[in-house]
Enzyme design. Structure first.
Site, PDB file in Angstrom:
ATOM      1  N   GLY A 145       0.801  -1.209   0.000  1.00 16.39           N
ATOM      2  CA  GLY A 145       0.000   0.000   0.000  1.00 16.39           C
ATOM      3  C   GLY A 145       0.839   1.266   0.000  1.00 16.39           C
ATOM      4  O   GLY A 145       2.076   1.233  -0.032  1.00 16.39           O
TER       5      GLY A 145
ATOM      6  N   ALA B 195      -1.612  -3.076   7.443  1.00 18.35           N
ATOM      7  CA  ALA B 195      -2.648  -3.653   6.596  1.00 18.35           C
ATOM      8  C   ALA B 195      -4.030  -3.432   7.199  1.00 18.35           C
ATOM      9  O   ALA B 195      -4.236  -3.607   8.398  1.00 18.35           O
ATOM     10  CB  ALA B 195      -2.402  -5.145   6.407  1.00 18.35           C
TER      11      ALA B 195
ATOM     12  N   THR C 234      -5.841   5.722  13.572  1.00 18.93           N
ATOM     13  CA  THR C 234      -6.301   6.735  12.625  1.00 18.93           C
ATOM     14  C   THR C 234      -7.082   7.839  13.317  1.00 18.93           C
ATOM     15  O   THR C 234      -7.708   7.614  14.367  1.00 18.93           O
ATOM     16  CB  THR C 234      -7.194   6.089  11.549  1.00 18.93           C
ATOM     17  OG1 THR C 234      -7.822   7.102  10.759  1.00 18.93           O
ATOM     18  CG2 THR C 234      -8.294   5.253  12.187  1.00 18.93           C
TER      19      THR C 234
ATOM     20  N   GLU D 220      -9.767   8.903  12.261  1.00 14.17           N
ATOM     21  CA  GLU D 220     -11.187   8.564  12.131  1.00 14.17           C
ATOM     22  C   GLU D 220     -11.754   7.998  13.435  1.00 14.17           C
ATOM     23  O   GLU D 220     -12.966   7.942  13.614  1.00 14.17           O
ATOM     24  CB  GLU D 220     -11.392   7.555  10.998  1.00 14.17           C
ATOM     25  CG  GLU D 220     -11.145   8.102   9.609  1.00 14.17           C
ATOM     26  CD  GLU D 220     -12.277   9.002   9.108  1.00 14.17           C
ATOM     27  OE1 GLU D 220     -13.414   8.830   9.568  1.00 14.17           O
ATOM     28  OE2 GLU D 220     -11.999   9.863   8.252  1.00 14.17           O
TER      29      GLU D 220
ATOM     30  N   TYR E   3     -15.252   1.590   9.783  1.00 16.97           N
ATOM     31  CA  TYR E   3     -13.785   1.654   9.742  1.00 16.97           C
ATOM     32  C   TYR E   3     -13.233   2.250  11.032  1.00 16.97           C
ATOM     33  O   TYR E   3     -12.313   1.697  11.652  1.00 16.97           O
ATOM     34  CB  TYR E   3     -13.334   2.493   8.546  1.00 16.97           C
ATOM     35  CG  TYR E   3     -11.865   2.845   8.563  1.00 16.97           C
ATOM     36  CD1 TYR E   3     -10.901   1.862   8.387  1.00 16.97           C
ATOM     37  CD2 TYR E   3     -11.443   4.164   8.762  1.00 16.97           C
ATOM     38  CE1 TYR E   3      -9.542   2.178   8.408  1.00 16.97           C
ATOM     39  CE2 TYR E   3     -10.094   4.485   8.777  1.00 16.97           C
ATOM     40  CZ  TYR E   3      -9.150   3.486   8.607  1.00 16.97           C
ATOM     41  OH  TYR E   3      -7.815   3.796   8.642  1.00 16.97           O
TER      42      TYR E   3
ATOM     43  N   LYS F 164     -10.881   0.383  13.984  1.00 14.94           N
ATOM     44  CA  LYS F 164      -9.579   0.898  14.404  1.00 14.94           C
ATOM     45  C   LYS F 164      -9.540   1.184  15.909  1.00 14.94           C
ATOM     46  O   LYS F 164      -8.497   1.027  16.549  1.00 14.94           O
ATOM     47  CB  LYS F 164      -9.222   2.146  13.599  1.00 14.94           C
ATOM     48  CG  LYS F 164      -8.775   1.849  12.175  1.00 14.94           C
ATOM     49  CD  LYS F 164      -7.463   1.064  12.157  1.00 14.94           C
ATOM     50  CE  LYS F 164      -6.880   0.936  10.769  1.00 14.94           C
ATOM     51  NZ  LYS F 164      -5.542   0.294  10.764  1.00 14.94           N
TER      52      LYS F 164
END
Length: 350
Positions: free
Chosen positions: A16, A88, A132, A134, A156, A160
């Protein structure tokens, strides 16, 4: 006197954006770099490993799946590592609404598999978890720092948060050197096309070259703290080089709207974004995170880290890369590109 052995690092998500920059950074520092990749990536190297093209011969890649505990366990039983960077994830926020089950399985359960195998087999290895911004979601304070409560607004973000607390629990319960980097939005020319920043710069290049006539977006007023991925991977390595593990916010401390990103990106090719950008409700999220801005004071003070790229440099670099990728003119000619190659403007509804 024998030469000391290089440190051995494992990167999940090495194919990535972040993984490729981190692999390059660690190689520059003399590491032996390994990557965990899905078998499909090895079967389609041209499509799946393009970000690693320049360094692929210097890497050691291992097939496996984070969704399989046996797969992770067997790798750690076979290969010793000094540092493990767990990058990942299913990281596309919009997709997490469409398939929350896969998002939770990969992001939360995959992290659990890795931590448990680490505890049993390599408890001295240092572990980094890619958290993150988020996770902050519906923010309780601005700017967000390490002590800001979490209120995720997407599957998501929820996944996390689970990974973050798993990492914290393994640190506190088992004494692992395990820490999380709460990274705010970080972009680059290697960003996937599904993310809004790359969607914008790719569309700018295609419009400037006469290949498209408009760009459809959702919420132009959403605000993000955008940095460059190459800056943020440096922070990851510094976090594992400390005397004791702790979690850090990694951010620029600046906030910009999607509208600002569009304005700068189109200006790079001499165009006015208002002539090409159209609002489209299909791209709005069921629950939006309106304002994210990070306070990275702790990282500045403890790690000596600070970003090197400005927001304007980030946007300009992404546009230039997409123009060149499509066979456009050299980067120094970008300012005149719009006037020469752009089609007739399409009036927007912004």
């Amino acid at each position: 006197m024998p030469k000391p052995m290089p440190k051995r690092a494992l990167i999940t998500g090495i194919t990535g954006q972040d993984g490729s920059y981190l692999a390059e950074h660690l190689l520059e520092l003399g590491y032996e770099v390994h990557g965990l990749v899905r078998r499909v990536a090895q079967a389609e190297p041209e499509a799946r490993m393009s970000r690693l093209a320049g360094i692929l011969p210097r890497l050691q890649l291992h097939p496996g799946s984070l969704e399989s505990y046996a797969s992770v366990y067997q790798l750690l039983a076979r290969e010793p590592f000094d540092e493990i960077y767990h990058l990942a994830a299913q990281s596309f926020v919009a997709e997490s609404f469409a398939d929350s089950f896969t998002t939770m399985n990969v992001n939360a359960q995959g992290t659990h598999h890795l931590l448990e195998a680490l505890r049993l087999l390599q408890p001295k290895a240092r572990f980094y978890f890619a958290a993150t911004s988020e996770m902050f979601g519906k923010v309780r304070e601005t700017p967000q720092r390490e002590t800001t409560p979490f209120h995720p607004r997407s599957p998501y973000g929820v996944s996390k948060v689970a990974g973050y607390y798993l990492t914290l629990n393994y640190r506190e319960a088992y004494g692992l050197y395990a820490c999380s980097g709460m990274l705010f939005n970080h972009e680059s020319p290697r960003r996937g096309h599904e993310f809004v920043t790359r969607k914008i710069t790719r569309a700018v290049a295609r419009i400037a070259l006469g290949l498209e006539r408009e760009l459809r977006l959702g919420n132009l007023e959403a605000q993000r703290d955008w940095g460059h991925a190459a800056d943020y991977v440096r922070a990851m390595r510094l976090m594992l080089a400390g005397e004791s593990p702790r979690d850090y916010v990694i951010a620029t401390g600046e906030t910009h709207t999607v509208r600002e990103f569009c304005q700068l990106a189109f200006a790079e090719v001499g165009l006015d974004y208002r002539d090409y950008v159209r609002l489209d409700a299909r791209f709005e999220r069921p629950a939006e995170v309106d304002l994210l801005i990070g306070d990275a004071t702790a990282a500045y003070q403890d790690l000596g880290w600070s970003p090197r790229y400005t927001f304007r440099e980030l946007v300009a670099g992404m546009v230039a890369a997409d123009v060149e990728l499509l066979g456009g003119r050299p980067t120094e000619s970008l300012s005149a590109l719009g006037a020469v190659l752009a089609p007739e403007p399409v009036l927007a509804t912004v």
